[in-house]
Design a protein around this motif. Structure first.
Motif, mmCIF file in Angstrom:
data_model
loop_
_atom_site.group_PDB
_atom_site.id
_atom_site.type_symbol
_atom_site.label_atom_id
_atom_site.label_comp_id
_atom_site.label_asym_id
_atom_site.label_seq_id
_atom_site.Cartn_x
_atom_site.Cartn_y
_atom_site.Cartn_z
ATOM 1 N N THR A 1 6.169 -0.956 9.533
ATOM 2 C CA THR A 1 4.771 -1.127 9.139
ATOM 3 C C THR A 1 4.073 0.202 9.359
ATOM 4 O O THR A 1 4.530 1.048 10.127
ATOM 5 N N THR A 2 3.005 0.389 8.635
ATOM 6 C CA THR A 2 2.289 1.643 8.754
ATOM 7 C C THR A 2 1.336 1.536 9.947
ATOM 8 O O THR A 2 0.466 0.680 9.952
ATOM 9 N N VAL A 3 1.532 2.378 10.935
ATOM 10 C CA VAL A 3 0.689 2.238 12.119
ATOM 11 C C VAL A 3 -0.540 3.129 12.104
ATOM 12 O O VAL A 3 -1.565 2.790 12.672
ATOM 13 N N LYS B 1 0.827 -1.210 0.000
ATOM 14 C CA LYS B 1 0.000 0.000 0.000
ATOM 15 C C LYS B 1 0.864 1.263 0.000
ATOM 16 O O LYS B 1 0.660 2.168 -0.824
ATOM 17 N N THR B 2 1.800 1.310 0.943
ATOM 18 C CA THR B 2 2.659 2.498 1.034
ATOM 19 C C THR B 2 3.418 2.689 -0.276
ATOM 20 O O THR B 2 3.483 3.795 -0.824
ATOM 21 N N THR B 3 3.932 1.602 -0.809
ATOM 22 C CA THR B 3 4.712 1.669 -2.045
ATOM 23 C C THR B 3 3.847 2.126 -3.220
ATOM 24 O O THR B 3 4.270 2.930 -4.045
ATOM 25 N N THR C 1 3.228 7.000 8.347
ATOM 26 C CA THR C 1 3.510 6.914 9.774
ATOM 27 C C THR C 1 3.997 5.516 10.106
ATOM 28 O O THR C 1 3.453 4.837 10.939
ATOM 29 N N ASP C 2 5.010 5.111 9.365
ATOM 30 C CA ASP C 2 5.587 3.793 9.604
ATOM 31 C C ASP C 2 6.362 3.777 10.923
ATOM 32 O O ASP C 2 6.997 4.748 11.290
ATOM 33 N N ALA C 3 6.305 2.705 11.580
ATOM 34 C CA ALA C 3 7.067 2.540 12.813
ATOM 35 C C ALA C 3 7.816 1.229 12.723
ATOM 36 O O ALA C 3 7.483 0.364 11.918
ATOM 37 N N MET D 1 -1.718 5.707 9.085
ATOM 38 C CA MET D 1 -2.142 5.549 7.692
ATOM 39 C C MET D 1 -1.154 6.234 6.777
ATOM 40 O O MET D 1 -0.295 6.993 7.213
ATOM 41 N N ASP D 2 -1.297 5.934 5.505
ATOM 42 C CA ASP D 2 -0.468 6.607 4.515
ATOM 43 C C ASP D 2 -1.273 7.740 3.929
ATOM 44 O O ASP D 2 -2.490 7.667 3.828
ATOM 45 N N TYR D 3 -0.575 8.757 3.477
ATOM 46 C CA TYR D 3 -1.264 9.825 2.773
ATOM 47 C C TYR D 3 -0.405 10.299 1.613
ATOM 48 O O TYR D 3 0.807 10.509 1.758
HETATM 49 MG MG LIG Z 1 2.578 0.691 4.718
#
Ligand SMILES: [Mg+2]
Ligand SMILES: Nc1nc2c(ncn2[C@@H]2O[C@H](COP(=O)(O)OP(=O)(O)OP(=O)(O)O)[C@@H](O)[C@H]2O)c(=O)[nH]1
Lengths: 181, 410
Positions: free
Chosen positions: A47-49, A17-19, A32-34, A51-53
């Motif tokens: 991992t995205t904790v 998703k992030t990619t 907001t990956d942690a 959400m991505d924007y």
């Molecule tokens: Mg992600």
């Protein structure tokens, strides 16, 4: 809120998703990956904790907001809020996961009313690392859920794969959509 | 089986092709190389022993007359869709059967040898045994061929591939030599009900081509759940039903180039292999059948549909094809979206999407080869505009902008 539209990306941990958002966003996505802890630790490092924007600036000053749901199921209280005003859903599924069909049904159920009122396109990622299940098996599963939606092999790192998927979603929403030259 | 020519000491005869486009040249070059062991080679007109004329090309009569004057002794073969005046020259009717072409060439060879007329010194333009890369190669091997612009209305990258000449004839082996430029700016695209005589122009019979034989072999492989070998005027092909893959010894480009050649059933054998029998590990390559067959069908169809297709029958797709990986067809995403949303006929598709039928036909032929087309009884409620569609109308402007943005590469 008229010139504020959303496209939602969802899917299990590590599906891309992030990619994918990164691939089509104008601006580097805010993510907001942690450092992953507990259950995701042996899958990937971050991992995205929340959400991505990301966003795409459109002609005429409008903007398409790209949101990615966090992969971990314990954050799913956010999904309802996130989908409000969304034009459609992109579901990414990681073909290397233990049971991708279970993942698929989980997300179909979670987003059912959103899907019914908009549209869905599914990208199966990581097929280069694991060729099965095959797409026709996904189609069988989808058909048992009464759905006939775009489903493609997608490598989230390839912009054009992500573009095909989003375009398929748009054409599903409006097949007679014309492309301005 | 093909007449075989085993004499290794034969002098290659040089052939000049007149009025043929690159695709026809490629097909013939492959034919000479693979099936005639380079007994025949393409050559410059000035150095040729034999001329082959495509009499369906523009100004064919005129160039034939000029050639006869320039090379009064040179034997000629004329090919055409229709019987034509051939005053003594060999004549072959399209689609050309490999055996007929070979027999005609062999006959000329015998006459030439008898008369010792083979030009002795002039160099040939292709060295024996080495097949130059046909231009199709570049497009042939990529499996991730999607170009987002393919669906855009403007650039027509696939024009060469997809445009048969609707108003003229479709020439299975030597296509497009006298294609007219497509008229642009036509406001409305309507599929005309063609007069009986012209019907052949947009119809083709997959069974006569490699496409049909591969489909047959796949069907047998599925039924028997065994690997199936497919032998013919190409190097061995094996269908692997379990993984839905195909093993080919020949380069993909060569096979795609063969797509336009009509092949007789006697020249083909389809045999199930012993269970567990696998292709050799050395040489050859394996790829998903779907990718191969889709592309082969597009290449074979070239904007046409299989004979027997009803232009007015409502159809739909069983599911979306894997369009991120399959060879792109212009407007493919739009067609797939429409054909998965409701049953519509090919004619209606052209009207609804307002696109040239050739793209719809190509998509139909490829999807049909993969078994994705379903013919449907239309139910009454298909006439109602869907709730979703209505709701989306207000967003059309937005969608268009998103598309435009996605296609603008950054
Ligand atoms: Mg992600
Ligand atoms: N090999 C391969 N790697 C991929 C593919 N798609 C994405 N990736 C990689 O998979 C990894 C996971 O991608 P992410 O974008 O972080 O996944 P995510 O869905 O955001 O994950 P969470 O935030 O944990 O839910 C990244 O390293 C990507 O580069 C693919 O098709 N093949």
């Amino acid at each position: 809120m008229d010139n504020n539209y959303k496209l939602i990306f969802t899917g299990p941990v590590g599906a891309g998703k992030t990619t994918a958002i990164q691939a089509i966003s104008d601006t580097p996505p805010v993510t907001t990956d942690a450092i992953a802890t507990d259950m995701t630790q042996n899958i990937k490092e971050t991992t995205t904790v929340a959400m991505d924007y990301g966003s795409m600036q459109l002609e005429g000053g409008e903007c398409l907001h790209l949101y990615g749901t966090p992969g971990q199921e314990r954050f799913n209280f956010m999904w309802e809020i996130l989908t409000k005003g969304g034009i459609g859903l992109i579901l990414l599924l990681d073909n290397t996961r233990a049971d991708p069909f279970q993942d698929m049904h989980f997300f179909l159920n979670s987003f059912r009313s959103f899907i019914d009122s908009t549209h869905l396109a599914i990208g199966v990622t990581q097929t280069d690392r694991c060729a099965t299940p095959r797409l026709d098996q996904y189609h069988e599963q989808l058909s048992s859920a009464g759905l006939k939606v775009p489903l493609f092999e997608v490598d989230a790192r390839q912009r054009r794969d992500v573009v095909v998927l989003v375009e398929a979603l748009l054409f599903s929403l409006a097949p007679d959509l014309k492309v301005s030259a | 089986m093909m007449p075989s020519i085993d004499n290794h000491y034969r002098k290659p005869l040089r052939i000049s092709l007149i009025g043929m486009d690159q695709r026809a040249r490629d097909a013939l070059q492959l034919f000479f190389h693979n099936l005639c062991h380079d007994d025949y080679l393409l050559a410059d007109d000035s150095a040729a022993d034999i001329s082959i004329f495509d009499m369906d090309a523009l100004h064919a009569q005129k160039s034939r007359a000029e050639h006869s004057q320039k090379h009064p002794q040179r034997p000629a073969i004329l090919v055409s869709l229709l019987e034509c005046e051939h005053d003594g020259a060999a004549f072959l009717k399209k689609p050309i059967q490999p055996q007929e072409l070979l027999s005609a060439l062999e006959k000329i060879r015998r006459e030439l040898t008898a008369g010792e007329r083979i030009a002795a010194t002039a160099p040939v333009d292709e060295p024996k045994g080495k097949l130059p890369r046909p231009p199709v190669l570049d497009m042939a091997v990529s499996t991730t061929g999607y170009d987002a612009n393919e669906d855009a209305a403007a650039p027509e990258k696939q024009e060469e591939e997809l445009a048969p000449n609707y108003s003229g004839e479709i020439i299975p082996l030597f296509p497009d030599t006298h294609r007219k430029e497509e008229q642009s700016g036509q406001p409305e695209v309507v599929v005309p009900e063609p007069p009986q005589k012209e019907k052949a122009a947009f119809l083709y019979n997959p069974e006569s081509y490699l496409q049909g034989y591969i489909q047959k072999a796949c069907q047998l492989a599925r039924q028997q759940n065994r690997n199936v070998s497919l032998l013919g005027p190409w190097r061995p092909i094996i269908i692997l039903p379990e993984t839905r893959e195909i093993w080919v010894e020949q380069s993909h480009a060569h096979l795609y180039a063969l797509s336009v050649m009509a092949i007789q059933p006697e020249d083909v054998t389809i045999t199930p292999l012993e269970s567990g029998e696998m292709p050799p590990e050395e040489g050859g390559s394996i790829l998903p059948i779907e990718l191969f067959l889709w592309k082969l069908a597009v290449r074979t169809a070239r904007g046409r549909i299989p004979v027997g297709t009803d232009l007015r029958a409502p159809i739909h797709l069983t599911h979306w094809p894997n369009l991120s990986r399959l060879m792109p067809i212009h407007h493919g995403l739009r067609i797939a979206a429409l054909w998965t949303s409701q049953p519509v006929s090919l004619m209606e598709t052209a009207t609804i999407l307002n696109i040239p039928p050739k793209y719809i036909f190509s998509f139909y032929s490829a999807a049909n080869a993969l078994g994705l087309i379903v013919h449907e009884k239309r139910s009454n409620d298909d006439d109602r505009p869907s709730r979703q569609a209505n709701q989306q109308q207000e967003h059309i402007g937005l969608f268009r902008k998103i598309l435009a943005r996605l296609r603008k590469r950054t």
